[in-house]
Design a protein around this motif. Structure first.
Motif, PDB file in Angstrom:
ATOM      1  N   HIS A  33       0.806  -1.221   0.000  1.00 25.61           N
ATOM      2  CA  HIS A  33       0.000   0.000   0.000  1.00 25.61           C
ATOM      3  C   HIS A  33       0.842   1.275   0.000  1.00 25.61           C
ATOM      4  O   HIS A  33       0.287   2.373   0.007  1.00 25.61           O
ATOM      5  N   ILE A  36       1.704   5.140   4.253  1.00 25.58           N
ATOM      6  CA  ILE A  36       0.393   5.486   4.797  1.00 25.58           C
ATOM      7  C   ILE A  36       0.575   6.080   6.196  1.00 25.58           C
ATOM      8  O   ILE A  36       1.628   5.929   6.821  1.00 25.58           O
ATOM      9  N   ASP A  67     -10.132   3.878   5.494  1.00 27.60           N
ATOM     10  CA  ASP A  67      -9.549   4.245   4.205  1.00 27.60           C
ATOM     11  C   ASP A  67      -9.426   5.765   4.071  1.00 27.60           C
ATOM     12  O   ASP A  67      -9.277   6.290   2.969  1.00 27.60           O
ATOM     13  N   GLU A  69      -7.474   9.511   5.128  1.00 25.87           N
ATOM     14  CA  GLU A  69      -6.060   9.872   5.020  1.00 25.87           C
ATOM     15  C   GLU A  69      -5.252   9.313   6.182  1.00 25.87           C
ATOM     16  O   GLU A  69      -4.115   8.870   6.011  1.00 25.87           O
ATOM     17  N   ARG A 106       1.990   9.455  -0.530  1.00 27.32           N
ATOM     18  CA  ARG A 106       1.153   8.502   0.210  1.00 27.32           C
ATOM     19  C   ARG A 106       0.311   7.659  -0.753  1.00 27.32           C
ATOM     20  O   ARG A 106      -0.083   8.117  -1.826  1.00 27.32           O
ATOM     21  N   ASP A 107       0.047   6.430  -0.320  1.00 27.66           N
ATOM     22  CA  ASP A 107      -0.827   5.497  -1.043  1.00 27.66           C
ATOM     23  C   ASP A 107      -0.327   5.209  -2.454  1.00 27.66           C
ATOM     24  O   ASP A 107      -1.115   4.989  -3.378  1.00 27.66           O
ATOM     25  N   ASP A 108       0.979   5.191  -2.629  1.00 37.13           N
ATOM     26  CA  ASP A 108       1.590   4.867  -3.922  1.00 37.13           C
ATOM     27  C   ASP A 108       2.485   3.656  -3.718  1.00 37.13           C
ATOM     28  O   ASP A 108       3.619   3.789  -3.264  1.00 37.13           O
TER      29      ASP A 108
END
Length: 272
Positions: A33, A36, A67, A69, A106-108
């Motif tokens: 993920h 995060i 889910d 931030e 984030r979230d990459d």
């Protein structure tokens, strides 16, 4: 609607800061993920089961819900495999954490990069005498994985193949460029080509480590310049910390105990 739940995700804590009197927000690098943010409620209480676990440079399995931030941490346990780096290796590991914080959105997800980071942290814990090699190899693979490293097999402006005997310098804005013989940051084409071939291997960390061995000092400054350019900083916090420690060490008179010889006034300490 039920909250999303994620269980036993491989992860490392990159950074932590206060959320409340008893809670922390963690910046966590996960394998599937990416980076995060997790709030660890009550973790600052002496009775919290998470206190001895949520440490940097420790391989973890974490679970969370939500889910948004900032998600909510529900579980964390040490994955095992190696102990935390100590001493100078701990500072080097903190430098790697700082790079990830600055360069990863984030979230990459970056699964291969997560594996490279795991290898780097393990080697820092086990091979403290190879810190500079480990750092250079990780810097190269990090820049490549996030799309910020130019192709090291060709000249940036012409896209022509490098001449193995000619000298080239790495320019942040345009890639490799032919350089005069007296340019201290230049490296012959053969060395740049070796680095590119190593990074193209299916499992590139060890080959890249070996390729860095033949040009370790030569690539340090070009990579630093490239990282400063893309991170928008003049000096990294962890590097400044080490430089400050070096300055304090040089100013301090050598301590002398009864029966002991004076300590070395110029200990060998290397900044990342």
């Amino acid at each position: 609607m039920a909250l999303k739940r994620f269980i036993d995700e491989p992860a490392f804590v990159l950074h932590r800061y206060d959320w409340s009197e008893t809670s922390l927000v963690l910046e966590v690098f996960t394998r599937h993920h990416g980076r995060i943010a997790l709030v660890a409620k009550g973790v600052k209480r002496p009775s919290s089961q998470f206190r001895p676990v949520l440490l940097p440079l420790q391989p973890l399995h974490v679970s969370w819900t939500g889910d948004a931030e900032v998600r909510t941490l529900k579980g964390a346990q040490w994955q095992g495999g190696h102990v935390m780096p100590t001493g100078e290796a701990l500072v080097s590991g903190s430098y790697l954490n700082e790079l990830l914080m600055r360069l990863l959105a984030r979230d990459d997800p970056h699964e291969r990069l997560f594996d490279h980071f795991t290898t780097a942290v393990q080697l820092l814990a086990e091979k403290s005498d190879a810190q500079q090699l480990i750092l250079r190899a990780f810097e190269l693979l990090l820049l490549r994985d996030v799309g910020l490293l130019p192709d090291l097999s060709q000249e940036g402006s012409t896209l022509s193949q490098l001449d193995p005997l000619r000298r080239y310098v790495l320019v942040p804005e345009s890639g490799l460029s032919a350089a005069p013989a007296d340019d201290e940051q230049a490296l012959i084409g053969a060395r740049w080509l070796e680095l590119q071939v190593a990074m193209d291997e299916p499992t590139p960390f060890v080959p890249t480590l070996r390729a860095c061995g033949s040009c370790l000092q030569a690539i340090r400054l070009p990579l630093r310049n490239l990282l400063h350019y893309h991170c928008g900083v003049r000096v990294f916090k962890t590097r400044q910390l080490m430089l400050d420690v070096q300055a304090m060490t040089r100013r301090s008179p050598p301590a002398e105990l009864d029966g002991d010889s004076p300590s070395d006034p110029n200990p060998s300490v290397t900044a990342p």
